[in-house]
Design an enzyme around this catalytic site. Structure first.
Site, mmCIF file in Angstrom:
data_model
loop_
_atom_site.group_PDB
_atom_site.id
_atom_site.type_symbol
_atom_site.label_atom_id
_atom_site.label_comp_id
_atom_site.label_asym_id
_atom_site.label_seq_id
_atom_site.Cartn_x
_atom_site.Cartn_y
_atom_site.Cartn_z
ATOM 1 N N ARG A 116 0.862 -1.181 0.000
ATOM 2 C CA ARG A 116 0.000 0.000 0.000
ATOM 3 C C ARG A 116 0.903 1.238 0.000
ATOM 4 O O ARG A 116 1.999 1.205 0.538
ATOM 5 C CB ARG A 116 -0.840 0.057 1.281
ATOM 6 C CG ARG A 116 -1.837 -1.057 1.422
ATOM 7 C CD ARG A 116 -2.644 -0.939 2.708
ATOM 8 N NE ARG A 116 -1.843 -0.487 3.848
ATOM 9 C CZ ARG A 116 -2.056 0.617 4.531
ATOM 10 N NH1 ARG A 116 -3.041 1.417 4.221
ATOM 11 N NH2 ARG A 116 -1.293 0.950 5.561
ATOM 12 N N ARG A 175 -3.390 10.516 1.386
ATOM 13 C CA ARG A 175 -4.321 11.115 2.364
ATOM 14 C C ARG A 175 -4.895 12.396 1.763
ATOM 15 O O ARG A 175 -4.149 13.320 1.460
ATOM 16 C CB ARG A 175 -3.527 11.403 3.625
ATOM 17 C CG ARG A 175 -4.379 11.574 4.824
ATOM 18 C CD ARG A 175 -3.520 11.865 6.027
ATOM 19 N NE ARG A 175 -2.920 10.693 6.640
ATOM 20 C CZ ARG A 175 -1.989 10.767 7.589
ATOM 21 N NH1 ARG A 175 -1.536 11.939 7.975
ATOM 22 N NH2 ARG A 175 -1.504 9.678 8.128
ATOM 23 N N ARG A 202 18.999 -6.133 6.092
ATOM 24 C CA ARG A 202 19.560 -4.877 5.577
ATOM 25 C C ARG A 202 20.192 -4.171 6.764
ATOM 26 O O ARG A 202 19.711 -4.263 7.892
ATOM 27 C CB ARG A 202 18.465 -3.978 4.981
ATOM 28 C CG ARG A 202 17.959 -4.415 3.633
ATOM 29 C CD ARG A 202 18.947 -4.258 2.504
ATOM 30 N NE ARG A 202 19.220 -2.861 2.163
ATOM 31 C CZ ARG A 202 20.267 -2.489 1.435
ATOM 32 N NH1 ARG A 202 21.148 -3.386 0.998
ATOM 33 N NH2 ARG A 202 20.458 -1.211 1.141
ATOM 34 N N ARG A 225 17.976 9.861 5.087
ATOM 35 C CA ARG A 225 17.386 10.925 5.892
ATOM 36 C C ARG A 225 18.394 11.570 6.835
ATOM 37 O O ARG A 225 19.442 10.984 7.122
ATOM 38 C CB ARG A 225 16.160 10.447 6.668
ATOM 39 C CG ARG A 225 16.371 9.180 7.463
ATOM 40 C CD ARG A 225 15.043 8.739 8.087
ATOM 41 N NE ARG A 225 15.233 7.631 8.997
ATOM 42 C CZ ARG A 225 14.319 7.175 9.829
ATOM 43 N NH1 ARG A 225 13.132 7.743 9.858
ATOM 44 N NH2 ARG A 225 14.565 6.165 10.628
ATOM 45 N N GLU A 234 21.584 9.083 7.854
ATOM 46 C CA GLU A 234 21.339 7.630 7.863
ATOM 47 C C GLU A 234 21.563 7.073 6.454
ATOM 48 O O GLU A 234 20.892 7.474 5.516
ATOM 49 C CB GLU A 234 19.887 7.414 8.304
ATOM 50 C CG GLU A 234 19.525 5.993 8.589
ATOM 51 C CD GLU A 234 18.107 5.894 9.181
ATOM 52 O OE1 GLU A 234 17.791 6.595 10.166
ATOM 53 O OE2 GLU A 234 17.313 5.126 8.627
ATOM 54 N N TYR A 284 10.407 -7.424 11.639
ATOM 55 C CA TYR A 284 10.468 -6.025 12.029
ATOM 56 C C TYR A 284 9.285 -5.749 12.954
ATOM 57 O O TYR A 284 8.153 -6.070 12.622
ATOM 58 C CB TYR A 284 10.402 -5.062 10.826
ATOM 59 C CG TYR A 284 10.355 -3.644 11.340
ATOM 60 C CD1 TYR A 284 11.522 -2.974 11.671
ATOM 61 C CD2 TYR A 284 9.138 -3.014 11.580
ATOM 62 C CE1 TYR A 284 11.487 -1.697 12.215
ATOM 63 C CE2 TYR A 284 9.092 -1.745 12.133
ATOM 64 C CZ TYR A 284 10.270 -1.092 12.445
ATOM 65 O OH TYR A 284 10.228 0.158 13.008
HETATM 66 C C1 LIG Z 1 16.444 2.556 12.180
HETATM 67 C C2 LIG Z 1 15.303 2.080 13.014
HETATM 68 C C3 LIG Z 1 14.302 2.974 13.377
HETATM 69 C C4 LIG Z 1 13.239 2.530 14.155
HETATM 70 N N1 LIG Z 1 12.270 3.441 14.472
HETATM 71 C C5 LIG Z 1 11.226 3.049 15.233
HETATM 72 C C6 LIG Z 1 10.196 3.989 15.565
HETATM 73 O O1 LIG Z 1 10.235 5.163 15.174
HETATM 74 N N2 LIG Z 1 9.170 3.549 16.324
HETATM 75 C C7 LIG Z 1 9.074 2.258 16.777
HETATM 76 O O2 LIG Z 1 8.113 1.914 17.479
HETATM 77 N N3 LIG Z 1 10.054 1.353 16.479
HETATM 78 C C8 LIG Z 1 11.113 1.717 15.722
HETATM 79 N N4 LIG Z 1 12.103 0.804 15.417
HETATM 80 C C9 LIG Z 1 12.011 -0.560 15.979
HETATM 81 C C10 LIG Z 1 12.677 -0.703 17.353
HETATM 82 O O3 LIG Z 1 14.054 -0.398 17.228
HETATM 83 C C11 LIG Z 1 12.484 -2.149 17.835
HETATM 84 O O4 LIG Z 1 11.114 -2.397 18.026
HETATM 85 C C12 LIG Z 1 13.205 -2.510 19.141
HETATM 86 O O5 LIG Z 1 14.473 -1.942 19.261
HETATM 87 C C13 LIG Z 1 13.348 -4.034 19.228
HETATM 88 O O6 LIG Z 1 13.795 -4.412 20.502
HETATM 89 P P1 LIG Z 1 14.434 -5.862 20.696
HETATM 90 O O7 LIG Z 1 14.690 -6.023 22.147
HETATM 91 O O8 LIG Z 1 13.607 -6.870 20.016
HETATM 92 O O9 LIG Z 1 15.795 -5.832 19.853
HETATM 93 P P2 LIG Z 1 17.172 -5.027 20.086
HETATM 94 O O10 LIG Z 1 16.910 -3.630 20.464
HETATM 95 O O11 LIG Z 1 17.997 -5.280 18.888
HETATM 96 O O12 LIG Z 1 17.820 -5.782 21.321
HETATM 97 C C14 LIG Z 1 18.473 -7.015 21.203
HETATM 98 C C15 LIG Z 1 19.712 -6.971 22.052
HETATM 99 O O13 LIG Z 1 20.314 -8.264 22.058
HETATM 100 C C16 LIG Z 1 21.705 -8.105 22.072
HETATM 101 N N5 LIG Z 1 22.313 -9.327 21.565
HETATM 102 C C17 LIG Z 1 22.167 -9.881 20.340
HETATM 103 N N6 LIG Z 1 22.916 -10.993 20.241
HETATM 104 C C18 LIG Z 1 23.558 -11.150 21.429
HETATM 105 C C19 LIG Z 1 24.496 -12.090 21.922
HETATM 106 N N7 LIG Z 1 24.929 -13.091 21.160
HETATM 107 N N8 LIG Z 1 24.956 -11.943 23.176
HETATM 108 C C20 LIG Z 1 24.554 -10.908 23.959
HETATM 109 N N9 LIG Z 1 23.667 -9.968 23.527
HETATM 110 C C21 LIG Z 1 23.190 -10.094 22.280
HETATM 111 C C22 LIG Z 1 21.939 -6.911 21.169
HETATM 112 O O14 LIG Z 1 23.202 -6.308 21.431
HETATM 113 C C23 LIG Z 1 20.761 -6.005 21.526
HETATM 114 O O15 LIG Z 1 21.109 -5.068 22.530
HETATM 115 C C24 LIG Z 1 13.150 1.191 14.596
HETATM 116 C C25 LIG Z 1 14.147 0.284 14.216
HETATM 117 C C26 LIG Z 1 15.210 0.721 13.428
HETATM 118 C C27 LIG Z 1 16.252 -0.279 13.011
#
Ligand SMILES: Cc1cc2nc3c(=O)[nH]c(=O)nc-3n(C[C@H](O)[C@H](O)[C@H](O)COP(=O)(O)OP(=O)(O)OC[C@H]3O[C@@H](n4cnc5c(N)ncnc54)[C@H](O)[C@@H]3O)c2cc1C
Length: 372
Positions: free
Chosen positions: A172, A176, A249, A280, A300, A348
């Site tokens: 999509r 708007r 990516r 951006r 970025e 994601y």
């Molecule tokens: C560029 C970008 C922009 C974003 N913008 C938004 C937004 O505007 N709004 C929104 O709601 N969400 C956004 N998100 C999504 C958001 O970042 C995620 O929802 C969130 O960070 C996910 O949390 P998580 O705990 O699943 O993963 P992560 O934050 O990746 O945490 C996983 C952790 O595990 C650790 N880890 C991995 N492997 C190992 C290992 N072998 N040993 C020890 N530690 C390890 C990593 O170091 C990391 O700290 C965005 C994501 C990106 C990439």
């Protein structure tokens, strides 16, 4: 001897919410992270009095009232509304595509005029069965919006021509027909005052945390410390890539402190032409209406992913989805290990979804007796 009820691999949002819930139920948790800080990708750190979103712009938005109430226990949110700007060569447009965008593109003033313009462009294309992303986008928004606001940006993001990308990536492209620049439709939106790291700190209060600790460097020893493991790292790495590596990516961030108070007048400015190598620029102070004398900006750049680089976005195409399904089947049979978060679930997820998923896992995992 086992010392903890849970070893939680990853001090990101998923791991922290689960650790908080488990601790509340009297469970003992050891949280480890290979990074030198807590928070995973939502980590923010202060520079020049400004909260810098170290891993890209993070705007909290949700339509889930229970998640909004949950997260508000740990922070006070401001009234930030995401209204990005798009720069195409020397032209400037509002995003998401709305009446302000259409007025700037064609001088139209009413929704009927804008609809007629777009319909005329879509009809001229006469694309019935889009074979690739370019055709799909042209069939959805017509030539002008596609060429100025979609083509270059998408090409940079994926590192490939839109003609070589599958149509399913863009299901999509919302148009708007109101003068509304608010990017998100959710009723709850904002930025936590003082940054996201504070939220994680509060979630992890009373929890043992070990940073700079890679699970794979001390797998046996760490696993032996707890009855159960919650793993929020890469699921394919957990299984030593036995079915092959999943694809991602990546991104590269370039951050600069500038000796001026206001660089671009908006938190998020997208660069939609292909010639500009970044997608951006974020000006962090505008997330919190900052008035500091200096400013911090981050460019970025999309990047190809290879082992060793940060895996930001899973590539959920049919090939990788099939591969993930194999790992998922294996994971379901893994005794004593739970997989969560964006890397463990290879999906994601916005922050609100991560919270909802972690709470749901806690509810299933922690028994009624634990919780009462
Ligand atoms: C560029 C970008 C922009 C974003 N913008 C938004 C937004 O505007 N709004 C929104 O709601 N969400 C956004 N998100 C999504 C958001 O970042 C995620 O929802 C969130 O960070 C996910 O949390 P998580 O705990 O699943 O993963 P992560 O934050 O990746 O945490 C996983 C952790 O595990 C650790 N880890 C991995 N492997 C190992 C290992 N072998 N040993 C020890 N530690 C390890 C990593 O170091 C990391 O700290 C965005 C994501 C990106 C990439």
């Amino acid at each position: 001897m086992r010392k903890y009820d849970y070893l939680i691999v990853g001090a990101g949002l998923f791991g922290a919410v689960f650790a908080h819930e488990a601790t509340k139920c009297g469970k003992t948790c050891l949280v480890i992270d290979k990074r030198e800080h807590i928070g995973g990708n939502i980590y923010t750190e202060e520079t020049e009095g400004i909260q810098v979103h170290k891993y890209g712009a993070h705007i909290f938005h949700t339509s889930r009232k229970e998640v909004w109430e949950y997260v508000n226990q740990f922070a006070e949110f401001n009234h930030f509304v995401n209204a990005p700007i798009a720069v195409y060569k020397d032209e400037l447009y509002n995003l998401p595509f709305n009446m302000n965008t259409f007025h700037a593109l064609w001088g139209v003033k009413t929704p009927a005029q804008a609809k007629a313009k777009i319909q005329e462009q879509i009809a001229r294309m006469n694309i019935v069965h889009p074979k690739n992303l370019e055709e799909q986008a042209l069939a959805l928004v017509g030539q002008d919006v596609y060429e100025k606001l979609v083509e270059g940006y998408t090409r940079k993001q994926w590192g490939r021509e839109c003609k070589d990308l599958p149509a399913f990536i863009i299901k999509r492209l919302p148009l708007r027909y109101t003068y509304d620049n608010n990017y998100f439709k959710d009723p709850y939106q904002g930025i936590p005052k003082g940054g996201y790291t504070r939220i994680i700190k509060k979630l992890l209060e009373g929890v043992q945390v070990c940073l700079n600790t890679d699970f794979f460097a001390r797998r046996e020893e760490l696993t032996a410390k707890a009855d159960r493991v919650l793993f929020t790292g890469m699921i394919d790495e957990f299984y030593d890539y036995c079915y092959g590596p999943l694809e991602y990516r990546s991104l590269r961030f370039e951050t600069e402190v500038l000796d001026m108070s206001n660089y671009q007048g908006n938190a998020v400015v997208n660069y939609t032409d292909y010639e500009v190598p970044y997608t951006r620029i974020i000006e962090h102070k505008h997330f919190e209406f900052g008035v500091q004398p200096k400013t911090v900006i981050t460019r970025e750049y999309p990047a190809a992913w290879e082992q060793g680089k940060e895996p930001y976005y899973p590539v959920n195409d049919p090939k990788n989805s099939e591969l993930f399904a194999k790992y998922e089947r294996k994971a379901l049979k893994e005794p004593g290990v739970l997989f969560g978060g964006r890397l463990g679930m290879y999906r994601y997820m916005d922050m609100d979804e991560v919270i909802a998923e972690a709470l749901s896992m806690a509810e299933t995992e922690l028994t009624y007796e634990d919780r009462h």
